[in-house]
Write a protein that holds these residues in place. Structure first.
Motif, short mmCIF file in Angstrom:
data_model
loop_
_atom_site.label_atom_id
_atom_site.label_comp_id
_atom_site.label_asym_id
_atom_site.label_seq_id
_atom_site.Cartn_x
_atom_site.Cartn_y
_atom_site.Cartn_z
N UNK A 121 1.00 15.37 -11.93
CA UNK A 121 2.15 15.09 -12.79
C UNK A 121 3.07 16.30 -12.73
N UNK A 122 4.18 16.17 -12.02
CA UNK A 122 5.07 17.32 -11.85
C UNK A 122 6.51 16.86 -11.73
N UNK A 123 7.40 17.82 -11.95
CA UNK A 123 8.83 17.53 -11.87
C UNK A 123 9.51 18.42 -10.84
N UNK A 124 10.43 17.83 -10.11
CA UNK A 124 11.26 18.55 -9.14
C UNK A 124 12.68 18.01 -9.25
N UNK A 125 13.65 18.89 -9.46
CA UNK A 125 15.07 18.53 -9.43
C UNK A 125 15.39 17.33 -10.31
N UNK A 126 14.83 17.30 -11.51
CA UNK A 126 15.19 16.28 -12.47
C UNK A 126 14.46 14.96 -12.37
N UNK A 127 13.44 14.85 -11.54
CA UNK A 127 12.64 13.63 -11.43
C UNK A 127 11.17 14.00 -11.61
N UNK A 128 10.37 13.00 -11.96
CA UNK A 128 8.95 13.23 -12.22
C UNK A 128 8.10 12.41 -11.25
N UNK A 129 7.11 13.07 -10.65
CA UNK A 129 6.16 12.43 -9.74
C UNK A 129 4.84 12.25 -10.48
N UNK A 130 4.31 11.03 -10.43
CA UNK A 130 3.02 10.72 -11.06
C UNK A 130 2.08 10.20 -9.97
N UNK A 149 9.49 -0.25 -24.09
CA UNK A 149 10.92 -0.31 -23.77
C UNK A 149 11.22 0.05 -22.32
N UNK A 150 10.27 0.70 -21.63
CA UNK A 150 10.51 1.16 -20.26
C UNK A 150 9.78 0.32 -19.21
N UNK A 151 8.78 -0.44 -19.62
CA UNK A 151 8.16 -1.38 -18.70
C UNK A 151 7.11 -0.79 -17.80
N UNK A 152 6.94 -1.43 -16.60
CA UNK A 152 5.90 -1.07 -15.66
C UNK A 152 6.53 -0.72 -14.31
N UNK A 153 5.93 0.24 -13.62
CA UNK A 153 6.45 0.71 -12.33
C UNK A 153 5.33 0.62 -11.30
N UNK A 169 4.18 7.17 -8.10
CA UNK A 169 5.40 6.61 -8.67
C UNK A 169 6.33 7.77 -8.97
N UNK A 170 7.63 7.57 -8.76
CA UNK A 170 8.64 8.61 -9.01
C UNK A 170 9.61 8.07 -10.06
N UNK A 171 9.79 8.84 -11.14
CA UNK A 171 10.61 8.42 -12.27
C UNK A 171 11.79 9.35 -12.48
N UNK A 172 12.90 8.84 -12.98
CA UNK A 172 14.00 9.74 -13.35
C UNK A 172 13.64 10.53 -14.60
N UNK A 607 13.63 8.26 7.95
CA UNK A 607 13.38 8.58 6.55
C UNK A 607 14.68 9.01 5.88
N UNK A 608 14.64 9.04 4.57
CA UNK A 608 15.79 9.49 3.79
C UNK A 608 15.37 10.60 2.85
N UNK A 609 16.30 11.48 2.56
CA UNK A 609 16.13 12.48 1.51
C UNK A 609 17.16 12.15 0.44
N UNK A 610 16.69 11.97 -0.78
CA UNK A 610 17.53 11.42 -1.84
C UNK A 610 17.50 12.33 -3.07
N UNK A 611 18.68 12.69 -3.56
CA UNK A 611 18.80 13.45 -4.81
C UNK A 611 20.03 12.95 -5.54
N UNK A 612 19.82 12.28 -6.66
CA UNK A 612 20.94 11.70 -7.39
C UNK A 612 21.70 10.71 -6.53
N UNK A 613 23.00 10.94 -6.40
CA UNK A 613 23.84 10.05 -5.60
C UNK A 613 23.88 10.44 -4.12
#
Length: 636
Positions: A121-130, A149-153, A169-172, A607-613
């Motif tokens: 369970x860690x965070x990088x650049x504003x997102x959380x990896x579980x 309220x947030x549901x299932x991922x 799973x990766x969460x904002x 592959x893609x590298x994605x950060x925000x927009x």
């Protein structure tokens, strides 16, 4: 049958849980020392010293779950565990190791596992990896369950090894999280794990590191800037090319043109060899490189250009000619430095050794003759010139800390620690706590770095990644799917540390990657991957111009002299390297973005590298036939 013993599991803030594993071996008569070797320390003496209890050598280590390969070194002799019938040939291209080793299987049970920790369970650049782990094949589907309220991922099946599968799973967001898991087993059962409530682990890497592209220089081979004959004492006959720090200052414009913004220098302290991994004075810049004044000017010029500097710290051993060891050789048991080294008996060298050392023969002749004699101290790979430090000594630890702090205060921004896997991890943890938060610490760990990160080092030289690169790009042993599984397995093992690892295609201890692949296009495809993947990319001096070394040349295979005649440069490699560095430096997605596999099949990877927009798409179509190798990087 003794074998290794697992004394249960305990919670661990890095890996969720670790096993306490005792390894032991019969002592045998007349044996002086023993070490535990393994894939956890690149089969290197020094880090896990064994204690003698009765008729056995023993040591206990903490290891994450998995399959580990190990052996012992008894008085320098490589020995698989004679009491463990399970053996395998363990092979690593990255540091040229291939031997029969013993196998330890560390397995905490059949039920899936998760615990809030640095890799689960860690965070990088504003997102959380579980992450969730399970026995391979035991789970068909895993879902992350959040508050109503947030549901299932749905969780992606990330990677698999010989024992486990990992789901992710990766969460904002990066705040406190409340969650549980819904797991569908192979037998069709639906089970729940949790609930958990925790704040994700946040890495403590200096922020400046992520924005950097490193350039590694071995000063002797780069450029000569000082007039006249270099001052200082060295082995005559050593393959010295005469490069110095003034030469680096002279060529800083080249570094700026290339676009790199961090510099790693191999050792620059007083030494008897061109490579300087045998230090005689840790508080002096080698006079053959120009001394303190030139170093001070180099630091000043680097800071003007916002180029960070890390130095090479050799703290596994010193030179035979270091004053402390010379005192031990001279005074024997009366020396106040006798506890500074791993001495096995007195005198430390026989009289014949000293007679040869002080003879009129050439250094090379003397070196070879002394090499054939016995001596009474542990050393780096049994090289007489490099006696091993006693890392249990408080005085040694105080000395190492003093050296590291001294040069950080004089302009260095961090350290690359040599043979870090041959020094006890707890020593490096002690050093890490003592250093300024902004100092980047990277260890030379040539195999699985988990015992060393993130608490001892921010990252290590990424030899596991280099191993995958060699197997895919150079040897063609694995296809893109296997390459991806290796990448994702490394990610599951390291978590956020992966973003601070020091990544490379070659360095001063390897063959040049261009020599290995033998073709410009294949090299550039590998370079494109390096510059667009997670971690801190680096260039070894000369890579950018197509500098060649020699295959099969051992540790010095890639240490060719830099060529400054532009007419002899490979301009396509140079221009492409510049473009890739510019791309890396301006893209936050490439520095800290999520890695999103799109297609890894055959010899094609997308592959893609994605950060925000920001989204960067990378396509590499690789072939063992050079003319078919192409890559495309698409940016917004």
């Amino acid at each position: 049958m003794k074998v290794y013993k697992i004394f249960g599991f305990k919670p661990d803030r890095k890996f969720g849980r670790v096993a306490i594993v005792e390894f032991s071996i019969p002592a045998g008569p007349g044996r002086k020392y023993a070490y535990l070797l393994g894939s956890f320390n690149a089969f290197n003496e020094g880090s896990f010293r064994m204690r003698k209890e009765g008729d056995r050598w023993r040591t206990a280590v903490k290891l994450p779950e998995g399959i580990w390969h190990y052996a012992f070194s008894i008085d320098g002799e490589f020995t698989p565990d004679p009491e463990n019938p399970r053996r395998e040939v363990y092979r690593r291209l990255s540091y040229k190791f291939e031997r029969e080793t013993s196998v330890a299987v560390i397995d905490g049970g059949d039920w899936p596992f998760h615990a809030p920790s640095a890799t689960y369970l860690y965070t990088v650049a504003g997102r959380t990896h579980v992450l969730l782990s399970a026995k391979a094949g035991a789970v068909t589907k895993a879902t992350l369950v959040l508050p109503e309220s947030e549901g299932m991922v749905g969780m992606r099946r990330k990677a698999r090894d010989g024992l486990f599968e990992y789901f992710e799973a990766v969460l904002p967001g990066d705040g406190e999280l409340e969650y549980s898991f819904e797991i569908q087993t192979r037998k069709g059962q639906i089970k729940r794990m949790g609930p958990f409530r925790a704040v994700p682990y946040r890495p403590e890497t200096p922020r400046w590191v992520y924005e950097r592209v490193f350039y590694q220089i071995m000063p002797d081979r780069f450029e000569r800037g000082l007039p006249g004959t270099p001052r200082g004492r060295a082995f005559r006959g050593e393959e010295s090319h005469g490069g110095d720090l003034a030469g680096i200052i002279k060529r800083l414009g080249h570094l700026e043109e290339l676009g790199v913004n961090a510099l790693y220098l191999t050792p620059i302290f007083e030494s008897m060899t061109y490579h300087r991994y045998d230090v005689t004075d840790y508080f002096s810049i080698d006079r053959k490189l120009g001394g303190w004044g030139v170093f001070r000017e180099l630091v000043r010029e680097l800071k003007k250009r916002d180029i960070r500097l890390i130095l090479d710290g050799v703290f596994h051993h010193t030179s035979f000619f270091h004053p402390y060891f010379q005192d031990v050789a001279r005074a024997g048991e009366r020396s106040k430095y006798r506890g500074f080294y791993r001495i096995t008996g007195f005198p430390v060298v026989p009289e014949q050794f000293l007679r040869i050392l002080h003879s009129e023969e050439s250094w090379i002749e003397r070196y070879q003759r002394m090499k054939s004699l016995d001596w009474n101290y542990e050393s780096f790979y049994s090289v007489w010139l490099m006696p091993r430090l006693n890392h249990d000594s408080p005085e040694v630890r105080k000395f190492i800390r003093g050296v590291m702090e001294y040069w950080l205060e004089r302009g260095a921004d961090g350290w690359r620690l040599d043979v870090a896997h041959g020094v006890p991890p707890e020593l490096w943890r002690e050093m890490r706590k003592a250093m300024p938060e902004e100092a980047y610490l990277v260890g030379e760990v040539m195999d699985d770095p988990r015992p060393w990160v993130p608490d001892a080092f921010h990252g290590t030289m990424n030899y596991p990644l280099y191993e995958l690169i060699l197997r895919f790009f150079a040897e063609g042993e694995i296809d893109a799917g296997e390459f991806l599984n290796g990448l994702e397995l490394l990610s599951a093992h390291l978590g956020p540390v992966e973003y601070a690892m020091y990544n490379f295609l070659d360095n001063h201890d390897t063959e040049r990657f261009l020599d290995l692949v033998g073709d410009r296009r294949r090299y550039l495809c590998a370079l494109a991957f390096l510059m667009t993947y997670k971690g801190i990319p680096s260039i070894f001096y000369g890579d950018e111009i197509g500098l060649r070394g020699r295959l099969g040349g051992g540790l010095s295979a890639g240490r060719a002299s830099m060529v400054w005649d532009r007419g002899k440069w490979d301009t396509e490699i140079f221009e492409t390297t510049k473009r890739l560095i510019r791309l890396r430096r301006r893209s936050r997605a490439l520095q800290l973005g999520e890695f999103v596999p799109v297609r890894f099949q055959g010899r094609t990877m997308i592959y893609e590298r994605v950060l925000g927009d920001e989204r960067v798409r990378v396509e590499i179509r690789y072939s063992m036939e050079p003319e078919d190798c192409v890559f495309h990087v698409t940016t917004p």
